[in-house]
Design a protein around this motif. Structure first.
Motif, short mmCIF file in Angstrom:
data_model
loop_
_atom_site.label_atom_id
_atom_site.label_comp_id
_atom_site.label_asym_id
_atom_site.label_seq_id
_atom_site.Cartn_x
_atom_site.Cartn_y
_atom_site.Cartn_z
N PRO A 27 0.83 -1.22 0.00
CA PRO A 27 0.00 0.00 0.00
C PRO A 27 0.86 1.27 0.00
O PRO A 27 1.78 1.40 0.81
N ILE A 28 0.56 2.17 -0.93
CA ILE A 28 1.30 3.43 -1.07
C ILE A 28 0.31 4.57 -0.91
O ILE A 28 -0.79 4.54 -1.45
N THR A 29 0.73 5.59 -0.17
CA THR A 29 -0.08 6.79 -0.01
C THR A 29 0.70 8.00 -0.50
O THR A 29 1.93 8.05 -0.37
N ALA A 30 0.01 8.97 -1.07
CA ALA A 30 0.64 10.21 -1.51
C ALA A 30 0.93 11.12 -0.32
O ALA A 30 1.74 12.03 -0.41
N HIS A 69 12.55 -2.71 -10.51
CA HIS A 69 11.30 -2.54 -11.23
C HIS A 69 10.18 -2.31 -10.23
O HIS A 69 10.20 -2.90 -9.14
N SER A 70 9.23 -1.48 -10.59
CA SER A 70 8.01 -1.34 -9.80
C SER A 70 6.83 -1.38 -10.75
O SER A 70 6.94 -0.96 -11.90
N GLU A 71 5.75 -1.93 -10.28
CA GLU A 71 4.56 -2.10 -11.10
C GLU A 71 3.35 -1.68 -10.29
O GLU A 71 3.03 -2.31 -9.27
N PRO A 72 2.69 -0.60 -10.69
CA PRO A 72 1.47 -0.23 -9.96
C PRO A 72 0.37 -1.25 -10.20
O PRO A 72 0.15 -1.68 -11.33
N ILE A 73 -0.29 -1.67 -9.14
CA ILE A 73 -1.43 -2.57 -9.25
C ILE A 73 -2.68 -1.74 -9.51
O ILE A 73 -3.46 -2.05 -10.38
N PHE A 74 -2.83 -0.68 -8.73
CA PHE A 74 -3.88 0.30 -8.98
C PHE A 74 -3.49 1.59 -8.30
O PHE A 74 -2.67 1.61 -7.40
N TRP A 75 -4.07 2.69 -8.74
CA TRP A 75 -3.85 3.99 -8.13
C TRP A 75 -5.13 4.79 -8.23
O TRP A 75 -5.68 4.95 -9.32
N ASP A 76 -5.61 5.28 -7.10
CA ASP A 76 -6.78 6.15 -7.04
C ASP A 76 -6.25 7.57 -6.82
O ASP A 76 -5.90 7.92 -5.69
N ALA A 77 -6.17 8.34 -7.88
CA ALA A 77 -5.58 9.68 -7.80
C ALA A 77 -6.37 10.59 -6.86
O ALA A 77 -5.78 11.39 -6.12
N ALA A 78 -7.68 10.45 -6.85
CA ALA A 78 -8.51 11.29 -5.98
C ALA A 78 -8.22 11.01 -4.51
O ALA A 78 -8.17 11.92 -3.69
N ALA A 79 -8.01 9.76 -4.17
CA ALA A 79 -7.73 9.37 -2.79
C ALA A 79 -6.25 9.44 -2.46
O ALA A 79 -5.86 9.42 -1.30
N GLY A 80 -5.39 9.50 -3.49
CA GLY A 80 -3.94 9.52 -3.26
C GLY A 80 -3.46 8.22 -2.64
O GLY A 80 -2.62 8.21 -1.74
#
Length: 98
Positions: A27-30, A69-80
């Motif tokens: 899990p990544i947060t902005a 290497h990194s691979e985004p699984i999903f990203w919700d830009a609105a939620a960061g």
């Protein structure tokens, strides 16, 4: 994401890795992080940690884990918020034969 002493867990992964380490669905947060949450999963209360990407990459580097290497699984830009997979190489062992 479920280990309170995540810094020690990353150091241990680096210590025992022959060459590569994979952190899957991290899990990544902005926002500034890490952020700690309690949630219920599979009927049990559990810890979940959301990491700030910059801080997490610095922690990997401090443990001689170079991002390959990194691979985004999903990203919700609105939620960061999102999940990513990371392939890291243990560069402290790079001089050893495969």
């Amino acid at each position: 994401m479920h280990i309170a002493d995540y810094e020690k867990a990353i150091a241990e992964a680096a210590r025992v890795a022959r060459r590569f380490v994979i952190f899957n669905r991290t899990p990544i947060t902005a926002d500034a992080g890490p952020k700690f949450y309690e949630k219920e999963a599979y009927g049990v209360k559990t810890l979940e940690i959301h990491f700030n990407l910059t801080g997490l990459l610095q922690l990997f580097a401090a443990n001689n884990l170079a991002l390959r290497h990194s691979e985004p699984i999903f990203w919700d830009a609105a939620a960061g918020y999102g999940h990513s997979c990371f392939l890291l190489e243990n560069v402290s062992l790079a001089h050893y034969p495969a």
